[in-house]
Design a protein around this motif. Sequence first.
Motif, PDB file in Angstrom:
ATOM      1  N   ASN B  31       0.831  -1.210   0.000  1.00  0.00           N
ATOM      2  CA  ASN B  31       0.000   0.000   0.000  1.00  0.00           C
ATOM      3  C   ASN B  31       0.867   1.261   0.000  1.00  0.00           C
ATOM      4  OD1 ASN B  31      -2.441  -1.380  -0.105  1.00  0.00           O
ATOM      5  ND2 ASN B  31      -2.484  -1.670   2.108  1.00  0.00           N
ATOM      6  N   ASN B  32       2.008   1.191   0.698  1.00  0.00           N
ATOM      7  CA  ASN B  32       2.911   2.354   0.717  1.00  0.00           C
ATOM      8  C   ASN B  32       3.581   2.592  -0.632  1.00  0.00           C
ATOM      9  OD1 ASN B  32       2.416   2.923   3.370  1.00  0.00           O
ATOM     10  ND2 ASN B  32       4.152   1.726   4.153  1.00  0.00           N
ATOM     11  N   HIS B  33       3.715   1.521  -1.422  1.00  0.00           N
ATOM     12  CA  HIS B  33       4.350   1.654  -2.744  1.00  0.00           C
ATOM     13  C   HIS B  33       3.335   1.373  -3.854  1.00  0.00           C
ATOM     14  CE1 HIS B  33       7.856   1.216  -0.100  1.00  0.00           C
ATOM     15  NE2 HIS B  33       8.525   1.865  -1.037  1.00  0.00           N
ATOM     16  N   ALA B  34       2.070   1.640  -3.550  1.00  0.00           N
ATOM     17  CA  ALA B  34       1.006   1.401  -4.540  1.00  0.00           C
ATOM     18  C   ALA B  34       1.138   2.379  -5.710  1.00  0.00           C
ATOM     19  CB  ALA B  34      -0.347   1.580  -3.873  1.00  0.00           C
ATOM     20  N   PHE B  35       0.524   2.011  -6.802  1.00  0.00           N
ATOM     21  CA  PHE B  35       0.608   2.862  -7.990  1.00  0.00           C
ATOM     22  C   PHE B  35      -0.243   4.120  -7.824  1.00  0.00           C
ATOM     23  CE2 PHE B  35      -0.854   4.407 -12.043  1.00  0.00           C
ATOM     24  CZ  PHE B  35       0.347   4.545 -12.707  1.00  0.00           C
ATOM     25  N   HIS B  36       0.293   5.268  -8.244  1.00  0.00           N
ATOM     26  CA  HIS B  36      -0.486   6.514  -8.310  1.00  0.00           C
ATOM     27  C   HIS B  36      -0.392   7.053  -9.733  1.00  0.00           C
ATOM     28  CE1 HIS B  36      -1.074   6.657  -4.003  1.00  0.00           C
ATOM     29  NE2 HIS B  36       0.204   6.352  -3.849  1.00  0.00           N
ATOM     30  N   GLU B  37      -1.532   7.521 -10.235  1.00  0.00           N
ATOM     31  CA  GLU B  37      -1.573   8.045 -11.610  1.00  0.00           C
ATOM     32  C   GLU B  37      -0.606   9.221 -11.769  1.00  0.00           C
ATOM     33  OE1 GLU B  37      -3.604   6.846 -14.009  1.00  0.00           O
ATOM     34  OE2 GLU B  37      -4.931   5.559 -12.804  1.00  0.00           O
ATOM     35  N   ARG B  48       5.732   4.314 -11.255  1.00  0.00           N
ATOM     36  CA  ARG B  48       5.536   2.871 -11.103  1.00  0.00           C
ATOM     37  C   ARG B  48       5.002   2.574  -9.710  1.00  0.00           C
ATOM     38  NH1 ARG B  48      11.818   1.275 -10.056  1.00  0.00           N
ATOM     39  NH2 ARG B  48      11.667   1.534  -7.822  1.00  0.00           N
ATOM     40  N   GLY B  49       4.332   1.449  -9.608  1.00  0.00           N
ATOM     41  CA  GLY B  49       3.802   1.043  -8.307  1.00  0.00           C
ATOM     42  C   GLY B  49       3.008  -0.238  -8.461  1.00  0.00           C
ATOM     43  N   TRP B  50       2.562  -0.773  -7.328  1.00  0.00           N
ATOM     44  CA  TRP B  50       1.863  -2.067  -7.353  1.00  0.00           C
ATOM     45  C   TRP B  50       0.368  -1.877  -7.500  1.00  0.00           C
ATOM     46  CZ3 TRP B  50       5.726  -5.205  -7.943  1.00  0.00           C
ATOM     47  CH2 TRP B  50       6.932  -4.965  -7.298  1.00  0.00           C
ATOM     48  N   VAL B  51      -0.249  -2.772  -8.241  1.00  0.00           N
ATOM     49  CA  VAL B  51      -1.713  -2.813  -8.330  1.00  0.00           C
ATOM     50  C   VAL B  51      -2.140  -4.262  -8.123  1.00  0.00           C
ATOM     51  CG1 VAL B  51      -1.981  -0.820  -9.866  1.00  0.00           C
ATOM     52  CG2 VAL B  51      -1.656  -3.104 -10.862  1.00  0.00           C
ATOM     53  N   LEU B  74      -0.225 -12.982  -5.640  1.00  0.00           N
ATOM     54  CA  LEU B  74      -0.279 -12.536  -7.034  1.00  0.00           C
ATOM     55  C   LEU B  74      -0.584 -11.046  -7.050  1.00  0.00           C
ATOM     56  CD1 LEU B  74      -2.442 -15.450  -8.505  1.00  0.00           C
ATOM     57  CD2 LEU B  74      -0.041 -15.028  -9.015  1.00  0.00           C
ATOM     58  N   PHE B  75       0.235 -10.271  -7.730  1.00  0.00           N
ATOM     59  CA  PHE B  75      -0.029  -8.853  -7.878  1.00  0.00           C
ATOM     60  C   PHE B  75       0.673  -8.376  -9.145  1.00  0.00           C
ATOM     61  CE2 PHE B  75       4.196  -8.004  -6.094  1.00  0.00           C
ATOM     62  CZ  PHE B  75       4.360  -9.048  -5.189  1.00  0.00           C
ATOM     63  N   ARG B  76       0.504  -7.108  -9.492  1.00  0.00           N
ATOM     64  CA  ARG B  76       1.128  -6.627 -10.724  1.00  0.00           C
ATOM     65  C   ARG B  76       1.900  -5.334 -10.477  1.00  0.00           C
ATOM     66  NH1 ARG B  76      -3.408  -7.166 -15.423  1.00  0.00           N
ATOM     67  NH2 ARG B  76      -4.741  -6.215 -13.854  1.00  0.00           N
ATOM     68  N   LEU B  77       2.965  -5.200 -11.231  1.00  0.00           N
ATOM     69  CA  LEU B  77       3.709  -3.944 -11.229  1.00  0.00           C
ATOM     70  C   LEU B  77       3.188  -3.123 -12.404  1.00  0.00           C
ATOM     71  CD1 LEU B  77       6.084  -2.211 -10.139  1.00  0.00           C
ATOM     72  CD2 LEU B  77       7.551  -3.338 -11.811  1.00  0.00           C
ATOM     73  N   VAL B 136       2.836  -5.720 -15.436  1.00  0.00           N
ATOM     74  CA  VAL B 136       3.686  -6.911 -15.368  1.00  0.00           C
ATOM     75  C   VAL B 136       3.239  -7.792 -14.207  1.00  0.00           C
ATOM     76  CG1 VAL B 136       6.054  -7.711 -15.452  1.00  0.00           C
ATOM     77  CG2 VAL B 136       5.554  -5.380 -16.110  1.00  0.00           C
ATOM     78  N   GLU B 137       2.883  -9.015 -14.528  1.00  0.00           N
ATOM     79  CA  GLU B 137       2.366  -9.921 -13.502  1.00  0.00           C
ATOM     80  C   GLU B 137       3.495 -10.489 -12.631  1.00  0.00           C
ATOM     81  OE1 GLU B 137      -1.418 -11.635 -16.043  1.00  0.00           O
ATOM     82  OE2 GLU B 137       0.404 -12.819 -15.876  1.00  0.00           O
ATOM     83  N   VAL B 138       3.190 -10.624 -11.346  1.00  0.00           N
ATOM     84  CA  VAL B 138       4.158 -11.181 -10.397  1.00  0.00           C
ATOM     85  C   VAL B 138       3.478 -12.303  -9.612  1.00  0.00           C
ATOM     86  CG1 VAL B 138       5.651 -10.690  -8.424  1.00  0.00           C
ATOM     87  CG2 VAL B 138       5.215  -8.901 -10.116  1.00  0.00           C
TER      88      VAL B 138
END
Lengths: 170, 207
Positions: B31-37, B48-51, B74-77, B136-138
Amino acid sequence: MQDSRDRFAFLGREFLTWLWFASETNNGFIAVPELGNVRVEFGQRLTLESAGNVREGSTVSADAPSQTEEARTALRVGKKVARARLLLDLGERHFEVGLDAETLTFAGVKLPTLMAGDDAMKTEERLRLLDEIENIVDSLYVTFVNLRRDEAAWEPVREALRTWVQEVAA
Amino acid sequence: MGIVAGTVSYLRFVSADLPDGFEVRFCDALNNHAFHEIDAHSDVELQRGWVRFDDAFEANFEPPTLVDSGGHMLFRLRIDTLRIPNTTLKAWTTREDRERCVKLNRDKLSKKERDQLKLEVKKKLRLRSLPKMQLVEVDWNVSTGEVRLAATSKAVAGQFIDAFEKTFEIKLDPVGLLKVLWLRGLKDDEIDALALLEPERFHLIRR
């Protein structure tokens, strides 16, 4: 990201070359400890490269590239397999993977058809199948490395491989 | 196409051991490194960030759903870029330059005016453009520490390793020709002994 890539790149190329040899000399089957017999075929695209600073490559695209004159000639002049598309069968399950000898990157992986029902079950089954193809490829590689590092076991294989290279290219 | 459907190409990594109670800590980290538009009014060109794995516009992670029943996270960059190509910027700036000269009844603008005009044009074009989105899937197996990244490009892998290590504060190693042997049970001294091997010649050995 190197994992001593340059120093040990030869091991990856020797592995894929041995895989070609072993599959041809055992009717396509390779015995892998704990897995049983894995059927290995080379599909569609095969790249052979020479070692050294100036690498010369030969890429063959064909239904059975390992059977082509071009691929066999490349072996005879000292090139080894750098990239290959592997068709792997274990029991009833069929897998396909493009493998890079230096990085072990998995490209264009195709898995058996999923049997499970809902999305969560499909995802779980799919991840299990990815585990399985990695286990097959890794086990083949470990089988090769264990052979390669045991000089007494490797010596007859080396001789057979050299004979095979000259025969397939003749 | 990707980890959960179709054909997939991917790189393999292995993480250091996961700490006890990692679910809460990792959710906070994600959540601290989540993606922001990207704010189109700003000068930011890359974000860049996680979604979440199932929604490229959702970046809220919760501990109970972080790990699935099979033991995978499972999450995505998401990597967005908002860059105006030089050719586009140059063409639009030339057009604005011409119109400005006509309006001011002058032959040409000063260098300072031209530089200012270029900045204005770039701002306008950014507001009219959509960022280029990369997803990008992780897949992170929490029991083995093995990580799959559904990408093969070095640039994406570099972004991923950097983002991963900064987010989770856990070291990540690529699975290559040696690491895979360690993963499959070879001992350190057996792997070290491979340094003694020399490349073989399989061709034209005449005695």
